[in-house]
Enzyme design. Structure first.
Site, PDB file in Angstrom:
ATOM      1  CB  CYS A 193      -1.244   8.899  -8.624  1.00 14.67           C
ATOM      2  SG  CYS A 193       0.434   8.669  -8.482  1.00 14.67           S
ATOM      3  CG  ASN A 210      -2.044   4.704  -7.012  1.00 14.85           C
ATOM      4  OD1 ASN A 210      -1.185   5.194  -6.302  1.00 14.85           O
ATOM      5  ND2 ASN A 210      -3.219   4.228  -6.905  1.00 14.85           N
ATOM      6  N   GLY A 211       2.012   4.804  -6.718  1.00 11.07           N
ATOM      7  CA  GLY A 211       2.339   3.886  -5.550  1.00 11.07           C
ATOM      8  C   GLY A 211       3.669   4.656  -5.400  1.00 11.07           C
ATOM      9  CG  MET A 257      11.531   5.483  30.341  1.00 11.67           C
ATOM     10  SD  MET A 257       9.915   6.355  30.270  1.00 11.67           S
ATOM     11  CE  MET A 257      10.227   8.005  30.214  1.00 11.67           C
ATOM     12  CD  GLU A 316      -2.835   2.754  19.580  1.00 12.84           C
ATOM     13  OE1 GLU A 316      -3.326   1.878  18.630  1.00 12.84           O
ATOM     14  OE2 GLU A 316      -1.822   2.714  19.899  1.00 12.84           O
ATOM     15  CE  LYS A 346       6.109   1.898  20.340  1.00 16.49           C
ATOM     16  NZ  LYS A 346       5.565   0.753  21.391  1.00 16.49           N
TER      17      LYS A 346
END
Length: 1621
Positions: A105, A336-337, A583, A1003, A1071
């Protein structure tokens, strides 16, 4: 319609009209067609600034503009919020309840220090709320907000005015309580509810003075919100018998609790809710948009509504069936959280119910229960815990310090200056587990109002104070118009900080003042010294206790395999860290496997994604702790020395000697409970009987005064008929039993076990209730390994580092501890004490009888093994220790590495051979053999248990859609160039471009040479890409999907504008919750160039936590990417776990175009084994949940669903389609098709076929050509066509989401027949659009933005087109976000990252919204006069950014916070000068920017890989964590810097090199020139005095540069080269 008038619609309520000053906004109007495009643009998404859509509607004579994209009118019915909740008998909290409600929020408060009430405070709060609209969410109807509200003191003038008109006597303010009540809509139920309220109030001796229907304007409420809108009334009560304010509040609290309890028995129980019932404060809230709150509640418009303070809150619930009561503020807090530990917190609060007592309650404690409600949100539960402490006599600040403590350990400031605060936290740490997770909390009890931030600082919070004694706190600056000359203080809350305003005495207390006051109230230090004890670490044993044969028998009996011993235990003992592998996890789930598994393998760790961030255990470990307290936890409400009587352990991993010390502790009265079950009378029922007996024994021991239960499976002699109970089952059962009997607070549980050796196993035991573990057999295995002749010889020959026997065990424990930190951090939890009993797991393959007995409240969606079947599996290990023919060595089950005769692996040598043959020969027969191989494999994944059935006759294949149209739905996985070789990466991209599918850059950026089509191909070779073969003219090697991951490697404006799609990687299947890692030996010069980093230096991506703290921050990143490249669809990659549907709803509301669901079986280049094996869930469940939740919430049409994880064939595509996916991702199999032989050594850089290696000589062996992959995908598409024809359907569109075409196969599994697939087979209906319509809709837009106005200005347009110079000035507001991003995108598309020769000199005045100046390119010189929020300069690649306050300020600029958190994240070039301070994580992952700033928060220069940062002031903790490149200069005037620096990588030195002194001075001179900084002027004025006060932080890669090395000139024999960092 002129654009400026359109823009006026979007200005905040307080913005001056744009005609007021010609310079402010008067840029030329657009062509009317362009204006129309903007107006009729997409008003959907989280960022639909509804104020415009509404104003536009008004402007067009009230006719409703149809909101074209992604929405439909006949909304699917939402779950009625009025459904009656069953009276939940069970004491333990259910994860299902928790994960269906998440939120985040925007919040703030305004307070008058003179305690002067005014209506202006309320109207300012409403204005500020309107400027936070983008921090909230809206429902699928775009008109129902997720919630907005305000809390203030009670407006007596308003109520007395009403009473007067009603002929009621005026209220006596001192003893009247006011209740703001949500009541049932139904008339009959409304009467009943009121009767219940009045009767209980009478019983309590309260007099009901009257009911007031709250005046509202229903016409402003959205459709969904109106459907569930309650009847809203206020009740006035007189509290006669109490005269003190606290007693009156307590009486009202008890009354409310009694009413709630009574209401629970009624069918309308869930429809009665008290927003507030108090003599001090009142809450007005609802399921509304923020701008509508003041229009809905007419009271808020009345001049008579006055208050000296107001807390305001805008909610973004990720679940789109928000409920009225869950809007905030709550009764005490605005939050907020996200509380990550909520399940454990609720369980522990329930356990406390029997022990909580306080004289203030006069014996009425029973009437206060329960203390929590799992069906409410985490915020509501935190509020009720805080309220309990407050009403029991604590003050609000103290209550929050107990519940949300800061990271006080090793805190330089606290330890030295405020030791009493450390004592306070130490006293409470063993009594109240922290409510852990990102949180900005605002609180008020009417007498004080304040705010505090979580220990990690993962929410923005800025505050300012004015000369007329007003104090403001808000999530963002710029939410209110401010005369800067009146502002006398500007700051921000850092991690763990608090600010409090005493309304009665008119004082403001900043952080340490508040805490010091609270901490000095009691003699905590004395109590701790007298009662608390710390367990001293004991030495490890230095000789083996068992013969090698005995060890072997124990290992066999307790379920060890040779992989466990060699790859896990021995590797941890020799290296002190968890083993890395590569893998993915391609073996069957434990329940489907034919091999025996330990019970832990049925559990998968939960992890944070989107709604809350994982923590970074590697670089931000200072907020984390593994400390545990043992012993009875006293009554939290009473203060006294006895509560401190606990034993503190530094970690939960015990060795044998430490356990002995505890066993002998007289104070704890430990009791050892053996955990074996007896099978003499047969197996059935034996395990359950033993567990019940164990629980009874535990119960008896605790009632007898034992404070420590040691569950032990140690036995001198193993007996064939007495196998050990799986220790996880024993711990879970005892933990649950004690909770349910109100005894859990009286004792701690320790596991003394042979069945625990890996980090996941430790985490499971702790998560289900154990406080500590002594892994005696694992330690014995370490000793035996060290003493074995093989090890001794290896060490002697230098093949292995030499370690002593003690060191081996120490290494093992060290690896376990760092592994535990990583597992906690994945869920965003910092403290082990909060993780203990928090059950942060989900279960795959255990039946409900097992779950209810020991793991109550955990999710087990597919059911599975019964308790007898678990006993059978346990016994299958146990008997191995007694059979004569058992081999003399441990069995290798092949769970990690493929081996003949071991566990089945989906990617196996046989399969890759068959596939290579098929694609290289382009042979259909060969491909059908491959298909046959896959069809006949053992059951490997959940979908193997399903089959298709049809309701139609087959049709000829010729009638089915073409293969070329099916392959357009295919994508390849996000494999980074770096993890795989350039050859593989480019071959995959070329193949996908030939097909019209999409490859993914992964990435790490992309070489621009790949963006142009090839035109120089001869005989399959091209001089542009000489290392590839099999090319054709017209091929392009660009990746259509370009990935933006947490490390931002290679993300430049040009990279972004050259993408068809942009993927935000939140999690990776192999992961989830962790960042990537690229070993140093894979960072070649080429890879380093693309990633703006140094060759040979390992690259670690942080977990996704720096600019994605929450759902609003993800929504902001989506906005940034849409801003820089409005033509690219933005996808968000998530990993399957329970609750993913809720998360995906939030992502859809955040305006994403595509959501990708990955299964746990995705691949990876390098990852810890435990992450590959034990996190994430099957995509079948994740996809089903996402698809169905989105349909239920009316959001499915807005997003394309893509799925990946172990897809290998047309059958997989068909299954995914039936479960709801529009597009299909192939990862490992695409690599195999291009030549991978599954050697599974990617992480070593030694790939034998050059697929996953950067070594030139290995890459030369790369066998693949693009054509191979093209063949594979065409074969798969043909298989899909064949199946469609067989089912009688012409297009893939026709079967997407059709779970009714699936049926369970009749298959007999080895372990159980109890698996339940109903969840996957269920259906909530189909989307209103076909998959093709969903896929072909336009990119979601950001709506009209300030950049459009800039770009439509003829002078700016001309300057870009013809590379000219232009100067402009324009006003900016906090709702203008990502400003300059789109302009930068236009320049980057035309000129690349460095080619633009013109100059745009633009000055903005005002408060800039988030991401100001993101993705700037060279030639853009941007100046902001005012202040900015988070993410300034995010991803900037060049140009110049100057932020400076206005000329006349009432505060000192260098003391004020002027820009927010996470500035310069992933920036790759340019300069920035900030006159003032920055927030947390300044210059995180900065690659090349030069920056000057006058102070920063914690974690400055984190993960920096280049550039130069100068800080002319104070910094927070943990400076330069993970900084591998670049230089930092910090002015240290009071000698406090050294303890704040993270010394793991950088060295700290004075600025001695002449080149360094020159660099520093020239940057400060530039700073003074650009900003007029008085701080800079004074430093330069006395340069010789100030230079010695600077420190220079130097990472190893910069040690030999001229700036860092004093004798550089002599080392290079006179060749002076001035090199910029």
């Amino acid at each position: 319609m002129a654009l400026q008038s359109l823009y006026r619609l979007h200005q905040p309520a307080y913005a001056p009209s744009s005609s007021s000053s010609p310079s402010s906004r008067s840029l030329s109007s657009l062509q009317s067609a362009e204006a129309k495009r903007l107006i009729f643009g997409d008003f959907n998404g989280l960022f639909c600034r509804r104020s415009w859509s509404r104003s536009v509607r008004r402007a067009r004579g009230g006719q409703q503009i149809s909101r074209s994209r992604g929405l439909h009118s006949n909304w699917s019915k939402i779950r009625a919020a009025s459904s009656v909740l069953p009276n939940n008998q069970k004491k333990v909290v259910n994860l299902e309840d928790i994960i269906s409600e998440r939120g985040a929020c925007g919040v703030g408060f305004i307070a008058n220090l003179r305690h002067k009430a005014s209506h202006a405070i309320i109207s300012d709060a409403l204005t500020a709320l309107g400027c936070m609209e983008h921090r909230g969410g809206c429902g699928a109807d775009n008109d129902s907000g997720d919630g907005a509200g305000v809390m203030s003191s009670i407006p007596w003038d308003l109520f007395n005015n009403w009473a007067d008109k009603q002929g009621i006597a005026l209220f006596n303010e001192s003893n009247t309580g006011v209740g703001m009540v949500f009541l049932p809509k139904d008339e009959v139920q409304l009467k009943e509810a009121k009767t219940v309220i009045v009767n209980i109030m009478k019983q309590e001796g309260l007099e009901v003075l009257g009911w007031r229907p709250v005046p509202t304007n229903v016409s402003v409420v959205g459709y969904y919100a109106r459907e569930t809108m309650p009847n809203i009334q206020q009740v006035f009560v007189k509290v006669e018998k109490e005269d003190n304010v606290d007693d009156i509040e307590r009486e009202l609290y008890i009354t409310r609790k009694l009413i709630e309890r009574e209401a629970k028995q009624k069918e309308w129980g869930s429809e009665l809710y008290f927003c507030s019932l108090s003599n001090q404060t009142i809450v007005y809230k609802g399921m509304l948009l923020s701008e509508v709150l003041g229009q809905f509640y007419l009271d808020l418009q009345s001049e008579l509504y006055k208050s000296p303070f107001a807390i305001y809150h805008r909610r973004y619930s990720t679940n789109t069936s928000p409920r009225w009561p869950l809007a905030q503020p709550m009764r005490l807090l605005g939050h907020n959280g996200e509380i990550n530990t909520i399940q454990g917190n609720l369980n522990w609060m329930q356990s406390r119910e029997s022990s909580i007592k306080s004289p203030v309650w006069r014996g009425r404690e029973n009437e206060l229960r329960p203390f929590g409600d799992p069906r409410a949100s985490d915020s509501a539960n935190l509020d009720s815990a805080a309220e309990l402490l407050l009403r029991s006599g604590r003050n609000a600040e103290e209550a929050l310090m107990i519940l949300v403590p800061e990271a006080y350990k090793n805190h330089p400031t606290l330890t030295i200056k405020y030791p009493e605060v450390v004592d306070f936290y130490d006293y409470y740490k063993g009594q109240m587990e922290a409510w852990d997770g990102p949180a900005l909390l605002l609180f008020s009890d009417g007498k004080t109002v304040g705010a505090c931030l979580d220990r990690n600082g993962l929410r923005p919070a800025r505050y300012w104070r004015t000369v007329d004694d007003m104090v403001y706190v808000a999530s963002e600056v710029g939410v209110l118009p401010m005369d800067e000359s009146k502002v006398i203080m500007k700051g921000r809350l850092g991690p763990g900080m608090m600010i409090s305003v005493d309304l009665i005495n008119g004082e403001v207390y900043e952080n340490t003042e508040v805490k010091k006051r609270v901490a000095l109230a009691s003699p905590y230090r004395k109590w701790l010294e007298e009662n608390s004890r710390t367990l001293k670490p004991s030495n490890f044993l230095n000789s083996a206790l068992m013969e090698s044969e005995t060890i072997l028998r124990h290992q066999q009996a307790y379920g060890y395999s040779s992989e466990d011993v060699q790859m896990v235990i021995e590797s941890m003992a020799s290296q002190g860290k968890e083993p890395t592998f590569c893998m993915g996890d391609d073996i069957p789930l434990a329940a489907l496997s034919q091999k025996p598994h330990m019970l832990y393998d049925y559990f998968k760790q939960r992890f944070a994604q989107v709604t809350n961030p994982p923590i970074d255990p590697l670089r931000e470990g200072l907020v984390m702790s593994l400390e545990v307290s043992l012993g009875k936890r006293g009554n939290i409400l009473e203060l006294g020395p006895d509560n401190a009587a606990q034993v503190v352990l530094s970690s939960p991993v015990l060795n044998e000697r430490e356990l002995d010390l505890l066993v002998k502790d007289p104070h704890l009265k430990p009791q050892i409970l053996p955990t074996f079950f007896d099978i003499k009378k047969g197996l059935d029922g034996s395990l359950e009987t033993a567990l019940r007996r164990l629980c009874e024994a535990a119960d008896e021991a605790v009632r007898g005064g034992s404070q420590l239960l040691i569950l032990s499976d140690r036995s001198d002699e193993l007996e064939p008929t007495r196998p050990a109970i799986p220790i996880l089952l024993a711990v879970g059962a005892v933990h649950q039993h004690l909770i349910q009997n109100g005894l859990r607070m009286s004792a701690s549980i320790i596991a003394d076990t042979a069945q625990c050796f890996s980090t996941h196993q430790f985490a499971c035991l702790i998560g289900y209730g154990a406080s500590a573990i002594c892994p005696y057999l694992a330690l014995e295995t370490c000793r035996q390994w060290r003493l074995s002749t093989k090890t001794v010889n290896l060490m002697r020959n230098g093949k292995m580092p030499t370690v002593t026997i003690e060191q081996a065990q120490k290494n093992f424990c060290k690896a376990v501890k760092s592994g535990l930190l990583k597992i906690l951090s994945k869920m965003g939890i910092s403290l082990l004490s909060s993780y203990c009993g928090a059950q942060i797991f989900e279960i795959y393959g255990l039946g409900h009888d097992v779950v209810d007995l020991a793991f109550c409240g955990s999710v087990s969606k597919v059911g599975g093994l019964t308790i007898d079947e678990v006993a059978r599996e346990t016994l299958s290990f146990w008997v191995k220790a007694f059979s004569e023919d058992t081999a003399k060595r441990l069995q290798n089950f092949g769970f990690i590495q493929f081996r003949p005769g071991g566990e089945y692996h989906g990617n196996n040598p046989e399969m890759s051979k068959l596939l290579h043959k098929a694609v290289r020969q382009k042979s259909e027969t060969a491909f059908s053999i491959y298909q046959q191989h896959i069809a006949n494999r053992p059951i490997n994944v959940l979908r193997d248990l399903l089959d298709f059935k049809s309701d139609r006759p087959p049709i000829p294949v010729g009638k089915v859609e073409s293969a070329s149209s099916i392959v357009e739905r295919f994508c390849t996985g996000g494999m980074s160039l770096g993890a795989i070789s350039r050859e593989t990466h480019e071959a995959i991209a070329i193949a996908m471009n030939r097909l019209g599918g999409k490859s993914n850059s992964g990435e790490g950026g992309e070489d621009p040479i790949r963006w142009r089509p090839l035109s120089d191909v001869v005989d399959g070779y091209s001089s542009t890409l000489p290392h590839l073969k099999g090319l054709q003219n017209g091929d392009t090697a660009t990746s259509a999907i370009k990935q933006v991951a947490s490390g931002r490697f290679g993300v430049t404006p040009t990279f972004l504008v050259n993408a068809d799609q942009l993927e935000i990687k939140i999690a990776q299947g192999a992961k989830p919750g962790e960042g990537g890692q690229l070993p140093g030996k894979k960072v070649s010069a080429y890879i380093a160039r693309l990633r703006n980093s140094k060759p040979g230096v390992p690259l670690i991506s942080p977990p996704p936590h720096h600019d994605i703290y929450s759902i609003e921050d993800l929504a902001q990143l989506i906005f940034d990417l849409h801003q820089v490249n409005p033509k690219a669809k933005v996808s968000v990659k998530l990993v399957a776990e329970a609750g993913i549907g809720t998360v995906a709803s939030g992502v859809a509301k955040g305006n994403a175009d595509i959501i990708q669901i990955s299964g746990h079986d995705g691949g990876t280049g390098a990852s810890p084994i435990s992450s590959i094996k034990h996190a994430g869930g099957p995509w079948e469940l994740g996809l089903t949940e996402t698809h169905q939740t989105l349909i239920g919430n009316g959001l499915r049409e807005r997003v394309i669903l893509r799925v990946d994880g172990g897809l290998k064939s047309g059958m997989d595509v068909m299954m995914a389609a039936a479960m709801g996916a529009d597009e299909y991702g192939f990862g490992s199999v695409a690599m195999i098709a291009t030549g991978c032989v599954m050697a599974r050594i990617c992480h070593t850089n030694n790939c034998p076929v050059g697929v996953a290696s950067q070594r030139e000589e290995l890459r030369a062996r790369f066998p693949g050509v693009p054509g191979d992959l093209v063949n594979f995908f065409l074969f798969v598409a043909e298989e899909v066509r064949g199946m469609l024809a067989q089912l009688g359907y012409e297009k893939l569109d026709d079967i997407i989401g059709r779970t009714d075409l699936l049926r369970p196969r009749s298959i007999s599994l080895l372990k159980t027949q109890q698996l339940d697939l109903r969840y996957i087979l269920s259906s909530v209906g189909l989307p209103k659009w076909t998959s093709t319509q969903i896929r072909s809709q336009d990119v979601h837009t950001n709506g009209p933005v300030l950049d459009d106005i800039l770009l439509s200005d003829p002078q700016i347009a001309e300057a870009i087109e013809q590379e000219k110079v232009v100067h402009k000035t324009i006003k900016i507001y906090n709702v203008d976000r990502a400003v300059c991003g789109r302009v930068a995108g236009v320049i980057a598309k035309k000129y690349g990252d460095t080619g633009f020769a013109g100059q745009l000199n633009i000055t903005f005045t005002g408060s800039a919204g988030q991401s100001f100046g993101c993705f700037l390119t060279p030639g853009m010189n941007i100046r902001l006069v005012g202040e900015a929020n988070d993410y300034v300069g995010k991803g900037m690649a060049g140009g110049e950014l100057v932020v400076t306050p206005v000329q006349e300020t009432g505060f000192t600029p260098e003391d004020a916070t002027i820009v927010g958190n996470t500035c310069l994240y992933g920036a790759t070039g340019g300069q920035i000068f900030v006159r003032g301070k920055a927030g947390e994580r300044f210059a995180v992952r900065n690659s090349l920017v030069e920056a000057v700033v006058e102070g920063t928060g914690d974690h400055c220069c984190e993960y920096m890989t280049g550039g130069c940062v100068v800080v002319l002031g104070k910094v927070g903790r943990n400076v330069a964590a993970g900084m591998t490149g670049g230089l930092t200069y910090i002015l240290d005037e009071d000698d406090t810097l050294i303890p704040k620096v993270n010394k793991e990588i950088v060295k700290i030195q004075r600025v001695v090199a002449p080149a360094g002194q020159m660099q520093l001075r020239s940057l400060i001179e530039a700073h003074v020139e650009k900003t007029g900084s008085s701080k800079g002027i004074s430093i330069l004025k006395e340069w010789d005095r100030n230079l010695p006060l600077f420190w220079q932080l130097v990472p190893p890669s910069e040690e030999d540069t001229p700036e860092a090395c004093a004798d550089f000139e002599s080392t290079t024999a006179g060749q002076v080269t001035v090199q910029s960092a």
